[in-house]
Write a protein that holds these residues in place. Structure first.
Motif, short mmCIF file in Angstrom:
data_model
loop_
_atom_site.label_atom_id
_atom_site.label_comp_id
_atom_site.label_asym_id
_atom_site.label_seq_id
_atom_site.Cartn_x
_atom_site.Cartn_y
_atom_site.Cartn_z
N ASP A 174 -0.58 0.14 6.21
CA ASP A 174 0.81 0.58 6.25
C ASP A 174 1.75 -0.62 6.24
O ASP A 174 2.76 -0.64 5.53
CB ASP A 174 1.02 1.42 7.51
N LYS A 175 1.40 -1.64 6.99
CA LYS A 175 2.26 -2.83 7.10
C LYS A 175 2.44 -3.52 5.75
O LYS A 175 3.55 -3.98 5.43
CB LYS A 175 1.63 -3.81 8.10
N ILE A 176 1.39 -3.57 4.94
CA ILE A 176 1.46 -4.29 3.66
C ILE A 176 1.87 -3.39 2.50
O ILE A 176 2.06 -3.89 1.39
CB ILE A 176 0.13 -5.00 3.35
N GLN A 199 -0.44 -10.98 -0.35
CA GLN A 199 -1.36 -10.11 0.38
C GLN A 199 -2.61 -9.85 -0.45
O GLN A 199 -3.74 -9.84 0.07
CB GLN A 199 -0.68 -8.79 0.74
N ALA A 214 -3.19 0.73 10.17
CA ALA A 214 -1.95 0.07 10.57
C ALA A 214 -1.63 -1.10 9.65
O ALA A 214 -0.48 -1.30 9.25
CB ALA A 214 -2.04 -0.40 12.02
N HIS A 215 -2.65 -1.86 9.29
CA HIS A 215 -2.43 -3.00 8.39
C HIS A 215 -2.13 -2.50 6.97
O HIS A 215 -1.26 -3.08 6.28
CB HIS A 215 -3.64 -3.92 8.38
N THR A 263 1.82 4.59 2.59
CA THR A 263 3.23 4.78 2.89
C THR A 263 3.44 5.59 4.17
O THR A 263 4.57 5.71 4.64
CB THR A 263 3.94 5.49 1.72
#
Length: 278
Positions: free
Chosen positions: A192-194, A175, A189-190, A198
C-alpha cells in the motif's frame, strides 16, 4: 514465515487440470469477475493459464455493457507465480521458444491493461512474480491485511521482465529496482505504501465488501467516459503541460457535445439519474 524461493513455484499434483482454468462471471448490470481457477496449484502460471487469461480479457474487451472487471484467485491465493513444471520445460527450450512463451505473457498483460472498463485486483494470500504483475496491471488493487507479495525472479537467476512496465508504472523506478534486485517478500502495508495496491482491508469478508462498494460506485459512472478517462491518463502522463493543452481542450469539447456528456449534464441539472446509472 513465507519462503521467497518456494512461494513462486508450485510442485503438487495438478488435480484440477480438467476444470476450466479461468472462470468468468458477469451480472446483467455489467459487473464481471475473472477468477484464476488452479486452486490446487495456487493459481500458478503456465502457458495454458496465460492463454486462458488472454482469451478472457479479450472476450471482456469486446463485450458490451461491461462496467467493471474484478480479478481474483480461487482457493484463497491470488497467484503463486510460475508453475514449477512450466519452469522446468522453459530451461529445456531454446531462446527462441522462450521468447515466444514470454511474449504470450506480455500480450496477456497488455490485454488486461487495455481493458476499457475499470479493472480491480482482489488479492488474498500471495501474489508473487507474474501474480504481482497482474496486480500492477489493474487500475485498482485491494488486498487483505495478511497478503504477501514478491518479485522473486532474481533468486532463481531470472528477471521480472514482462511485468516490469506495469510494476514500474505502479510503484516507480526506485522502488522497482530495490524489489526486483532483492526479491524480498513484503506485506500488504508496504504494498500500500509504495502504490502496488490502492486499499488494504481486514479479511476476505471485507474484500468482498470492497468489491460490492466499487461495483456500486461504477454504476454511477458513464462507461464511455471511464474508457476515455483511462486513455487520457495514458496520453498525458509525464508529458509537459504545454504539449497536451490543445489536445485536452479538444477532448473535453468533444465529450461535452457527445451523447454521454449531454445526458450527464442534463440529468444533473434536472436532478435525476443519468441513463447509465443503476
Amino acid at each position: 514465515m513465507t519462503n521467497p524461493i518456494a512461494d513462486p513455484l508450485v510442485e503438487v499434483p495438478d488435480t484440477d487440470a480438467a476444470s476450466k482454468l479461468v472462470l468468468i462471471e458477469a451480472t446483467l448490470a455489467g459487473v464481471a469477475t475473472v477468477t484464476l481457477n488452479r486452486a490446487a496449484r495456487r493459481n500458478a502460471f503456465d502457458d495454458h493459464l496465460i492463454a486462458a487469461l488472454h482469451e478472457a480479457f479479450e472476450t471482456l474487451q469486446g463485450a458490451e455493457g461491461v462496467r467493471v472487471v474484478f480479478l481474483r484467485g480461487a482457493g484463497g491465493t491470488f497467484s503463486a507465480g510460475a508453475d514449477l513444471e512450466w519452469m522446468r520445460d522453459a530451461i529445456e527450450r531454446s531462446e527462441s521458444d522462450n521468447r515466444e512463451d514470454a511474449l504470450a505473457m506480455a500480450v496477456m498483460l497488455k490485454s488486461l491493461r487495455d481493458m476499457p472498463a475499470l479493472t480491480v485486483a482482489l488479492v488474498e494470500g500471495g501474489a508473487f512474480g507474474g501474480g504481482a504483475g497482474l496486480v500492477a496491471a489493474c487500475d485498482l488493487a485491494v488486498c487483505t491485511a495478511d497478503a504477501k507479495f514478491s518479485f522473486s525472479e532474481v533468486r532463481l537467476g531470472l528477471i521480472a521482465a514482462t511485468i516490469s512496465p506495469y510494476v514500474v508504472e505502479a510503484i516507480g523506478p526506485r522502488q522497482a529496482r530495490g524489489l526486483f534486485a532483492t526479491g524480498r517478500v513484503f506485506d500488504a502495508a508496504h504494498a500500500d505504501k509504495i502504490g502496488l495496491v490502492t486499499e488494504v482491508v481486514a479479511d476476505t469478508a471485507a474484500l468482498n465488501a470492497a468489491r460490492d462498494r466499487i461495483a456500486a460506485e461504477m454504476m454511477a459512472c458513464a462507461p464511455g467516459a471511464v474508457e476515455a478517462s483511462k486513455n487520457l491518463v495514458d496520453d498525458v502522463a509525464y508529458r509537459p503541460v504545454e504539449d497536451v493543452m490543445e489536445e485536452t481542450a479538444k477532448r473535453i469539447a468533444r465529450v461535452r457535445v457527445g451523447e454521454e456528456g449531454q445526458e450527464g449534464v442534463r440529468a444533473f441539472l434536472a436532478k435525476r439519474k443519468p441513463s447509465w446509472a443503476v
